[in-house]
Scaffold this motif. Structure first.
Motif, mmCIF file in Angstrom:
data_model
loop_
_atom_site.group_PDB
_atom_site.id
_atom_site.type_symbol
_atom_site.label_atom_id
_atom_site.label_comp_id
_atom_site.label_asym_id
_atom_site.label_seq_id
_atom_site.Cartn_x
_atom_site.Cartn_y
_atom_site.Cartn_z
ATOM 1 N N CYS A 28 0.847 -1.193 0.000
ATOM 2 C CA CYS A 28 0.000 0.000 0.000
ATOM 3 C C CYS A 28 0.882 1.243 0.000
ATOM 4 C CB CYS A 28 -0.923 0.013 1.208
ATOM 5 S SG CYS A 28 -2.060 1.425 1.187
ATOM 6 N N ARG A 29 0.542 2.179 -0.881
ATOM 7 C CA ARG A 29 1.294 3.445 -0.957
ATOM 8 C C ARG A 29 0.570 4.593 -0.260
ATOM 9 N NH1 ARG A 29 2.154 2.270 -7.085
ATOM 10 N NH2 ARG A 29 3.915 0.859 -6.963
ATOM 11 N N LEU A 30 -0.632 4.369 0.216
ATOM 12 C CA LEU A 30 -1.442 5.449 0.778
ATOM 13 C C LEU A 30 -0.925 5.936 2.135
ATOM 14 C CD1 LEU A 30 -4.976 4.102 -0.164
ATOM 15 C CD2 LEU A 30 -3.649 5.897 -1.313
ATOM 16 N N ARG A 31 -0.486 5.013 2.971
ATOM 17 C CA ARG A 31 0.087 5.348 4.291
ATOM 18 C C ARG A 31 -0.873 6.187 5.146
ATOM 19 N NH1 ARG A 31 3.153 2.132 1.932
ATOM 20 N NH2 ARG A 31 5.421 2.191 2.092
ATOM 21 N N CYS A 32 -2.107 5.754 5.248
ATOM 22 C CA CYS A 32 -3.095 6.468 6.052
ATOM 23 C C CYS A 32 -2.638 6.570 7.508
ATOM 24 C CB CYS A 32 -4.448 5.761 5.975
ATOM 25 S SG CYS A 32 -5.123 5.691 4.306
ATOM 26 N N ARG A 33 -2.881 7.701 8.105
ATOM 27 C CA ARG A 33 -2.393 7.968 9.458
ATOM 28 C C ARG A 33 -2.861 6.922 10.474
ATOM 29 N NH1 ARG A 33 -2.706 13.758 12.268
ATOM 30 N NH2 ARG A 33 -0.986 14.022 10.856
ATOM 31 N N TYR A 34 -4.102 6.537 10.446
ATOM 32 C CA TYR A 34 -4.641 5.603 11.439
ATOM 33 C C TYR A 34 -4.899 4.229 10.820
ATOM 34 C CZ TYR A 34 -5.050 9.844 14.115
ATOM 35 O OH TYR A 34 -4.763 11.020 14.764
ATOM 36 N N GLU A 83 -3.577 -2.373 -0.118
ATOM 37 C CA GLU A 83 -4.437 -1.750 -1.129
ATOM 38 C C GLU A 83 -4.617 -2.715 -2.292
ATOM 39 O OE1 GLU A 83 -6.809 -0.156 -3.317
ATOM 40 O OE2 GLU A 83 -6.425 1.000 -1.504
ATOM 41 N N PRO A 84 -5.782 -3.362 -2.392
ATOM 42 C CA PRO A 84 -5.997 -4.335 -3.467
ATOM 43 C C PRO A 84 -5.773 -3.770 -4.872
ATOM 44 C CG PRO A 84 -7.740 -4.507 -1.839
ATOM 45 C CD PRO A 84 -6.924 -3.290 -1.487
ATOM 46 N N LEU A 85 -6.096 -2.495 -5.088
ATOM 47 C CA LEU A 85 -5.957 -1.920 -6.430
ATOM 48 C C LEU A 85 -4.502 -1.695 -6.838
ATOM 49 C CD1 LEU A 85 -9.005 0.494 -6.526
ATOM 50 C CD2 LEU A 85 -8.776 -1.784 -7.528
ATOM 51 N N LEU A 86 -3.583 -1.819 -5.896
ATOM 52 C CA LEU A 86 -2.164 -1.756 -6.234
ATOM 53 C C LEU A 86 -1.778 -2.974 -7.082
ATOM 54 C CD1 LEU A 86 0.399 -0.069 -5.789
ATOM 55 C CD2 LEU A 86 0.813 -1.426 -3.735
ATOM 56 N N GLN A 87 -2.570 -4.042 -6.960
ATOM 57 C CA GLN A 87 -2.363 -5.267 -7.739
ATOM 58 C C GLN A 87 -3.598 -5.506 -8.617
ATOM 59 O OE1 GLN A 87 -0.506 -8.572 -5.464
ATOM 60 N NE2 GLN A 87 -0.785 -7.234 -3.700
ATOM 61 N N LYS A 88 -3.977 -4.483 -9.369
ATOM 62 C CA LYS A 88 -5.257 -4.502 -10.084
ATOM 63 C C LYS A 88 -5.363 -5.613 -11.114
ATOM 64 C CE LYS A 88 -4.269 -0.750 -13.385
ATOM 65 N NZ LYS A 88 -3.199 -1.396 -14.038
ATOM 66 N N ASP A 89 -4.291 -5.944 -11.817
ATOM 67 C CA ASP A 89 -4.370 -7.017 -12.810
ATOM 68 C C ASP A 89 -4.675 -8.356 -12.144
ATOM 69 O OD1 ASP A 89 -3.855 -5.176 -14.804
ATOM 70 O OD2 ASP A 89 -1.707 -5.624 -14.874
ATOM 71 N N PHE A 90 -4.023 -8.607 -11.028
ATOM 72 C CA PHE A 90 -4.267 -9.835 -10.268
ATOM 73 C C PHE A 90 -5.697 -9.846 -9.742
ATOM 74 C CE2 PHE A 90 -4.359 -12.007 -6.145
ATOM 75 C CZ PHE A 90 -3.985 -13.290 -6.534
ATOM 76 N N LEU A 91 -6.123 -8.751 -9.126
ATOM 77 C CA LEU A 91 -7.470 -8.666 -8.567
ATOM 78 C C LEU A 91 -8.527 -8.856 -9.654
ATOM 79 C CD1 LEU A 91 -9.425 -8.115 -6.220
ATOM 80 C CD2 LEU A 91 -9.145 -5.675 -6.686
ATOM 81 N N CYS A 92 -8.364 -8.207 -10.786
ATOM 82 C CA CYS A 92 -9.340 -8.335 -11.879
ATOM 83 C C CYS A 92 -9.440 -9.783 -12.356
ATOM 84 C CB CYS A 92 -8.980 -7.415 -13.035
ATOM 85 S SG CYS A 92 -9.349 -5.684 -12.709
ATOM 86 N N GLU A 93 -8.320 -10.461 -12.432
ATOM 87 C CA GLU A 93 -8.354 -11.860 -12.868
ATOM 88 C C GLU A 93 -9.035 -12.759 -11.825
ATOM 89 O OE1 GLU A 93 -7.774 -15.124 -15.418
ATOM 90 O OE2 GLU A 93 -7.875 -12.970 -15.745
#
Length: 94
Positions: free
Chosen positions: A29-35, A80-90
């Motif tokens: 995950c690249r978002l790094r949400c504070r909490y 973040e699942p969308l970071l691996q969108k090709d895998f998730l879509c498949e």
């Protein structure tokens, strides 16, 4: 070949959607949400992640289908699942 990096899989999730669910926590995950509830999922490669092909993950998830009932299912979380969108879509296509 597409591969996905999975942090963990919870087989009897009761708080990540309606009914009984299997929760797939993606690694990375690249978002790094504070909490963030799962900061241990931030790095793409932790050394502890499980690597799946889409077929392998779907086959594992299908083993839990009898427990879903009318309201249960699968939740994809993270990381973040969308970071691996090709895998998730498949996985979703299968």
């Amino acid at each position: 070949m597409i591969e996905g990096y999975i942090h963990s899989i919870e087989s009897m999730g009761l708080v990540d959607g309606p009914g009984i669910r299997t929760v797939v926590f993606f690694q990375g995950c690249r978002l790094r949400c504070r909490y963030c509830h799962n900061p241990d999922t931030w790095t793409m490669r932790s050394g502890k992640e499980q690597i799946f092909t889409p077929e392998q993950l779907v086959n594992k998830l299908l083993r839990f289908k009898p427990y879903f009932g009318d309201n249960g299912g699968v939740t994809f979380s993270g990381g973040e699942p969308l970071l691996q969108k090709d895998f998730l879509c498949e996985v979703l296509r299968l």
